[in-house]
Design a protein around this motif. Sequence first.
Motif, short mmCIF file in Angstrom:
data_model
loop_
_atom_site.label_atom_id
_atom_site.label_comp_id
_atom_site.label_asym_id
_atom_site.label_seq_id
_atom_site.Cartn_x
_atom_site.Cartn_y
_atom_site.Cartn_z
N ALA A 178 29.60 -33.51 -21.01
CA ALA A 178 29.89 -32.87 -19.72
C ALA A 178 29.30 -31.46 -19.71
N ARG A 179 28.73 -31.10 -18.59
CA ARG A 179 28.09 -29.76 -18.49
C ARG A 179 29.12 -28.76 -17.98
N TRP A 180 30.01 -28.36 -18.90
CA TRP A 180 31.12 -27.49 -18.54
C TRP A 180 30.81 -25.98 -18.57
N PRO A 181 29.78 -25.48 -19.28
CA PRO A 181 29.62 -24.03 -19.39
C PRO A 181 29.50 -23.30 -18.04
N TYR A 182 28.67 -23.80 -17.13
CA TYR A 182 28.45 -23.08 -15.87
C TYR A 182 29.72 -22.99 -15.02
N ILE A 221 27.12 -18.36 -26.36
CA ILE A 221 26.75 -19.76 -26.52
C ILE A 221 25.49 -20.08 -25.72
N ASP A 222 25.44 -19.57 -24.48
CA ASP A 222 24.33 -19.87 -23.58
C ASP A 222 23.89 -18.57 -22.88
N PRO A 223 22.91 -17.88 -23.43
CA PRO A 223 22.45 -16.60 -22.86
C PRO A 223 21.99 -16.72 -21.40
N GLU A 224 21.58 -17.89 -20.98
CA GLU A 224 21.10 -18.10 -19.61
C GLU A 224 22.19 -17.81 -18.58
N LEU A 225 23.47 -17.91 -19.01
CA LEU A 225 24.56 -17.67 -18.08
C LEU A 225 24.57 -16.25 -17.54
N LYS A 226 23.97 -15.30 -18.27
CA LYS A 226 23.93 -13.91 -17.81
C LYS A 226 23.14 -13.77 -16.52
N ASN A 227 22.24 -14.71 -16.29
CA ASN A 227 21.37 -14.62 -15.10
C ASN A 227 21.98 -15.20 -13.84
N ILE A 228 23.20 -15.72 -13.98
CA ILE A 228 23.85 -16.34 -12.81
C ILE A 228 24.33 -15.25 -11.85
#
Length: 412
Positions: free
Chosen positions: A380-384, A405-412
């Motif tokens: 399941a894609r729960w991080p976002y 865990i997921d540096p890409e989340l900073k760009n949200i």
Amino acid sequence: MKKILMMAMMAAAATTAFAQEALVKEAKKLYSSGNLAEAAQKLTPALTSAETADKAAAWNLMNDIQYKIYTDEYQKMMLQQPCDTMKAVNGFLEGFRAATECDKYDIQPNEKGKVKIRFRKNNASRYLNERHLMHNIGAMFYQHKNMKGAIKAWEAYIETGESTVYEDSKMAPDTLVADVAYNSAYLSYLEKDYDNALKLAEKAYNYPDSKKESCLDLILYTMKDKCTNHADSLVYLARLKEAHKAMPERDTYFNLLQDYYVRANDTEALMAWAKEETQINANNKMAWALLGEAEMNSEHWDEAITAFKKAADIDPSWVPVVFNTGICYNSKAIVMNDELTDKKTMRISNENAEKVKDVLREAMKYLEKTKELDPKHEQARWPYPLYRIYYTLGMKDKMAELEAIDPELKNI
């Protein structure tokens, strides 16, 4: 004038009848001289002509011709000479079919109203004694991966056990025929000959000593793959529901029903069926999950949450169900926020904002549970969605944990 016309018609009828009898005589001569293929071809029109006086004898002649084709090839086989095994099987089967047709006419009363059966005894003896060879030939074809040949030979074995030809014979109980019919049906299914597969599977199912569940499974899979239109689908669905009702404990039928409703892409039908299944068996976690998905797709968030929670009560570690519960709470919060926001000022009161946050906290609880069960978010894609909830609730420490865990989340 009328009398002349009647005489002409009678003369024409007599000529036609004479022609048909002539065909039978010519076929007899060809048979006697060993020209079997020619004999069969010559005889064929007389078999269906209304003018043939003795249909039983004509069909019995075709039976003799085809049986001789069979024995000629089989003798070569026994002498280890080059032979056409398929020709032998076809001769046996067509000969038997001719014997069966012969029997239909042989039991009819004659012009004096009496029944005098002429051919049955000989034909019963002929095919009963040779029948087991068709079983063996079918097995031989199967071993050599000639599936069509195996089917044909085994069909000959099956058919030669069902004819009226044997009504006066004492046949021993056939302990092989149910398995032969099932195996023939299964091979026909693999060959994608669904009509034949269905015919043979139904036949196998109806034998007293058959494996009913295996036969019914094959019938249903064949019906499923045979569906080409809506009418076929409805017939398949009715048979499938009947099987499921009779044996609700079998997962096979539930899974086929699930596949049917999901493929149909009809949310309402899926929802109605899933509700029905939960009433039949309240411990069916898949039924609750399917009901949850149907309610979720219809944006019935509370109903979906209830269904998913029922599924999770049965299996608390079922990741997709736990995740979907969190997503439904999150979606419910979004709807609430929109409904409670003043459309003029585009602001929401503190009291109402807290109500929305309470729902988000429920969503967070289930998404964090998902994180615990599926830390690498493989199921399941729960991080976002979890990160968005942390953001909305102002939980910066939690946001930082997810960003690690997921540096890409900073760009949200």
